[in-house]
Design a protein around this motif. Sequence first.
Motif, PDB file in Angstrom:
ATOM      1  N   GLU A  24      69.795  71.415  53.190  1.00  0.00           N
ATOM      2  CA  GLU A  24      69.923  69.874  52.677  1.00  0.00           C
ATOM      3  C   GLU A  24      71.031  69.585  52.033  1.00  0.00           C
ATOM      4  OE1 GLU A  24      66.217  69.024  50.898  1.00  0.00           O
ATOM      5  OE2 GLU A  24      64.803  69.488  52.676  1.00  0.00           O
ATOM      6  N   ASP A  25      71.369  70.531  51.081  1.00  0.00           N
ATOM      7  CA  ASP A  25      72.248  70.438  49.908  1.00  0.00           C
ATOM      8  C   ASP A  25      73.824  70.612  50.667  1.00  0.00           C
ATOM      9  OD1 ASP A  25      70.482  69.786  48.380  1.00  0.00           O
ATOM     10  OD2 ASP A  25      70.934  71.436  47.118  1.00  0.00           O
ATOM     11  N   TYR A  26      73.871  71.617  51.839  1.00  0.00           N
ATOM     12  CA  TYR A  26      75.209  72.149  52.095  1.00  0.00           C
ATOM     13  C   TYR A  26      75.475  71.841  53.753  1.00  0.00           C
ATOM     14  CZ  TYR A  26      75.322  74.147  47.452  1.00  0.00           C
ATOM     15  OH  TYR A  26      75.316  74.169  45.918  1.00  0.00           O
ATOM     16  N   ASP A  27      76.669  71.686  54.260  1.00  0.00           N
ATOM     17  CA  ASP A  27      77.003  71.616  55.663  1.00  0.00           C
ATOM     18  C   ASP A  27      77.168  73.268  56.345  1.00  0.00           C
ATOM     19  OD1 ASP A  27      76.918  69.008  55.570  1.00  0.00           O
ATOM     20  OD2 ASP A  27      79.208  68.888  55.118  1.00  0.00           O
ATOM     21  N   GLU A  28      77.628  74.081  55.340  1.00  0.00           N
ATOM     22  CA  GLU A  28      77.813  75.617  55.830  1.00  0.00           C
ATOM     23  C   GLU A  28      77.300  76.539  54.599  1.00  0.00           C
ATOM     24  OE1 GLU A  28      81.694  77.779  57.775  1.00  0.00           O
ATOM     25  OE2 GLU A  28      81.940  76.015  56.411  1.00  0.00           O
ATOM     26  N   VAL A  29      76.614  77.412  55.452  1.00  0.00           N
ATOM     27  CA  VAL A  29      76.117  78.475  54.339  1.00  0.00           C
ATOM     28  C   VAL A  29      76.637  79.964  54.547  1.00  0.00           C
ATOM     29  CG1 VAL A  29      74.039  79.825  53.505  1.00  0.00           C
ATOM     30  CG2 VAL A  29      73.960  77.195  54.061  1.00  0.00           C
ATOM     31  N   ILE A  30      77.575  80.354  53.732  1.00  0.00           N
ATOM     32  CA  ILE A  30      78.182  81.752  54.005  1.00  0.00           C
ATOM     33  C   ILE A  30      77.598  82.849  53.293  1.00  0.00           C
ATOM     34  CG2 ILE A  30      80.174  82.859  54.122  1.00  0.00           C
ATOM     35  CD1 ILE A  30      81.684  80.506  54.387  1.00  0.00           C
ATOM     36  N   ILE A  31      76.995  83.814  53.726  1.00  0.00           N
ATOM     37  CA  ILE A  31      76.248  84.895  53.173  1.00  0.00           C
ATOM     38  C   ILE A  31      77.079  86.207  53.317  1.00  0.00           C
ATOM     39  CG2 ILE A  31      74.464  85.167  54.823  1.00  0.00           C
ATOM     40  CD1 ILE A  31      74.023  86.513  51.497  1.00  0.00           C
ATOM     41  N   THR A  32      77.632  86.680  52.324  1.00  0.00           N
ATOM     42  CA  THR A  32      78.379  88.017  52.567  1.00  0.00           C
ATOM     43  C   THR A  32      77.343  89.442  51.796  1.00  0.00           C
ATOM     44  OG1 THR A  32      79.570  88.363  50.369  1.00  0.00           O
ATOM     45  CG2 THR A  32      80.413  87.044  52.053  1.00  0.00           C
ATOM     46  N   HIS A  33      77.311  90.461  52.430  1.00  0.00           N
ATOM     47  CA  HIS A  33      76.590  91.529  52.166  1.00  0.00           C
ATOM     48  C   HIS A  33      77.330  92.752  52.260  1.00  0.00           C
ATOM     49  CE1 HIS A  33      72.535  93.824  52.407  1.00  0.00           C
ATOM     50  NE2 HIS A  33      72.991  93.770  51.164  1.00  0.00           N
ATOM     51  N   THR A  34      77.757  93.558  51.000  1.00  0.00           N
ATOM     52  CA  THR A  34      78.625  94.419  50.918  1.00  0.00           C
ATOM     53  C   THR A  34      77.732  95.881  50.845  1.00  0.00           C
ATOM     54  OG1 THR A  34      80.717  93.439  50.635  1.00  0.00           O
ATOM     55  CG2 THR A  34      80.592  95.733  50.251  1.00  0.00           C
ATOM     56  N   CYS A  35      77.637  96.947  51.555  1.00  0.00           N
ATOM     57  CA  CYS A  35      76.999  98.065  51.335  1.00  0.00           C
ATOM     58  C   CYS A  35      77.753  99.178  51.727  1.00  0.00           C
ATOM     59  CB  CYS A  35      75.852  98.100  51.962  1.00  0.00           C
ATOM     60  SG  CYS A  35      74.574  96.742  51.692  1.00  0.00           S
ATOM     61  N   ARG A  36      77.342 100.453  51.178  1.00  0.00           N
ATOM     62  CA  ARG A  36      78.125 101.697  51.581  1.00  0.00           C
ATOM     63  C   ARG A  36      78.172 102.095  53.158  1.00  0.00           C
ATOM     64  NH1 ARG A  36      75.928 106.311  47.684  1.00  0.00           N
ATOM     65  NH2 ARG A  36      74.277 105.649  49.104  1.00  0.00           N
ATOM     66  N   ASP A  37      76.884 101.950  53.778  1.00  0.00           N
ATOM     67  CA  ASP A  37      76.417 102.445  54.935  1.00  0.00           C
ATOM     68  C   ASP A  37      76.020 101.236  55.947  1.00  0.00           C
ATOM     69  OD1 ASP A  37      77.273 105.066  54.191  1.00  0.00           O
ATOM     70  OD2 ASP A  37      75.303 105.260  53.357  1.00  0.00           O
ATOM     71  N   VAL A  38      76.162 101.212  57.292  1.00  0.00           N
ATOM     72  CA  VAL A  38      75.387 100.471  58.128  1.00  0.00           C
ATOM     73  C   VAL A  38      73.997 100.146  57.897  1.00  0.00           C
ATOM     74  CG1 VAL A  38      75.222  99.894  60.391  1.00  0.00           C
ATOM     75  CG2 VAL A  38      77.235 100.826  59.803  1.00  0.00           C
ATOM     76  N   ALA A  39      73.258 101.364  57.795  1.00  0.00           N
ATOM     77  CA  ALA A  39      71.842 101.508  57.587  1.00  0.00           C
ATOM     78  C   ALA A  39      71.514 100.421  56.352  1.00  0.00           C
ATOM     79  CB  ALA A  39      71.339 102.690  57.540  1.00  0.00           C
ATOM     80  N   GLU A  40      72.054 100.466  55.547  1.00  0.00           N
ATOM     81  CA  GLU A  40      71.823  99.522  54.157  1.00  0.00           C
ATOM     82  C   GLU A  40      71.989  98.066  54.441  1.00  0.00           C
ATOM     83  OE1 GLU A  40      74.373 101.327  51.333  1.00  0.00           O
ATOM     84  OE2 GLU A  40      72.996 103.175  50.981  1.00  0.00           O
ATOM     85  N   LEU A  41      72.703  97.748  55.618  1.00  0.00           N
ATOM     86  CA  LEU A  41      72.742  96.367  55.994  1.00  0.00           C
ATOM     87  C   LEU A  41      71.460  95.822  56.784  1.00  0.00           C
ATOM     88  CD1 LEU A  41      76.591  96.262  57.088  1.00  0.00           C
ATOM     89  CD2 LEU A  41      75.547  95.130  54.851  1.00  0.00           C
ATOM     90  N   GLU A  42      70.788  96.518  57.111  1.00  0.00           N
ATOM     91  CA  GLU A  42      69.510  96.359  58.139  1.00  0.00           C
ATOM     92  C   GLU A  42      68.765  95.384  57.648  1.00  0.00           C
ATOM     93  OE1 GLU A  42      67.503  96.621  61.747  1.00  0.00           O
ATOM     94  OE2 GLU A  42      69.736  97.009  61.199  1.00  0.00           O
ATOM     95  N   TYR A  43      68.212  95.271  56.000  1.00  0.00           N
ATOM     96  CA  TYR A  43      67.578  94.480  55.581  1.00  0.00           C
ATOM     97  C   TYR A  43      68.119  93.044  55.945  1.00  0.00           C
ATOM     98  CZ  TYR A  43      64.769  91.823  52.151  1.00  0.00           C
ATOM     99  OH  TYR A  43      63.754  90.898  51.510  1.00  0.00           O
TER     100      TYR A  43
END
Length: 282
Positions: free
Chosen positions: A155-174
Amino acid sequence: MTEQTPVNTATAAKAPTLPDAQTVTEVKHWTDRLFSFRVTRPASLRFRSGEFVMIGLMGDPHPETGKQKPLLRAYSIASPAWDEELEFYSIKVQDGPLTSKLQHIKVGDEIILRPKPVGTLVHDALLPGKRIWFFSTGTGFAPFASLLREPQTYEDYDEVIITHTCRDVAELEYSRKLIEDLQSDELMQELIGAENLAKIRYYPTTTREQSPKMGRITTLLQDGTVFKDLGIDGISADTDRAMVCGSMGLNTDIKEIMEGFGLEEGANSDPKHYVVEKAFVG
């Protein structure tokens, strides 16, 4: 909400004596370093999506007195404010006072949950804007797991950007699975709206294992790679708002970068352009 039911004497004799106890309803191990779990929610608990609470377990008995003290740590609530249960996302530290024990919890076990939510990663701490950035590393994604499922975000924003930085690909799974499920779940589409869920721009990066996008988010902001990849001119105090949750290094570096773009740090009592969760550890 969880219902409060009378306890008979037979049950009471077996019941654990944890203070502020809540029952574990689900546990999922994502890697050998990461897990998430859900617990019952106190009927009286009210919180704003993005806040954290203190949770924990009882420590080992004192060798001389036999007394036990609670081991408590700040954990962002990963579930949104409307959820009937509470979700948490945690690292596993083999010699950590709390997580060495917490990582072994099972469904039906109890944890301590202090029902006093606080935190700076809330919409009230930001001035109105057009685009919101969620910057996270590791389990710092947890408060954004809450905010991504919060209707007010869209409701508050037109665009929602989420960045997620981890060491390994598996740590991005969540984060990957949460966003994928969010955009395909009928309940979420009904609650938030398919057109609103389409506002999400997910930008995962790794720092060690090879992946489609390598590098620390701070570097990718400074050299303009993020903006080029997303087709955005840059970050401006006129349009952009940001929330930051991660390692101390990330928090410090992002603060400097945001202020370089002209953004000012806000708080619950003084809304501005960006906020940082200082209580996060891990």
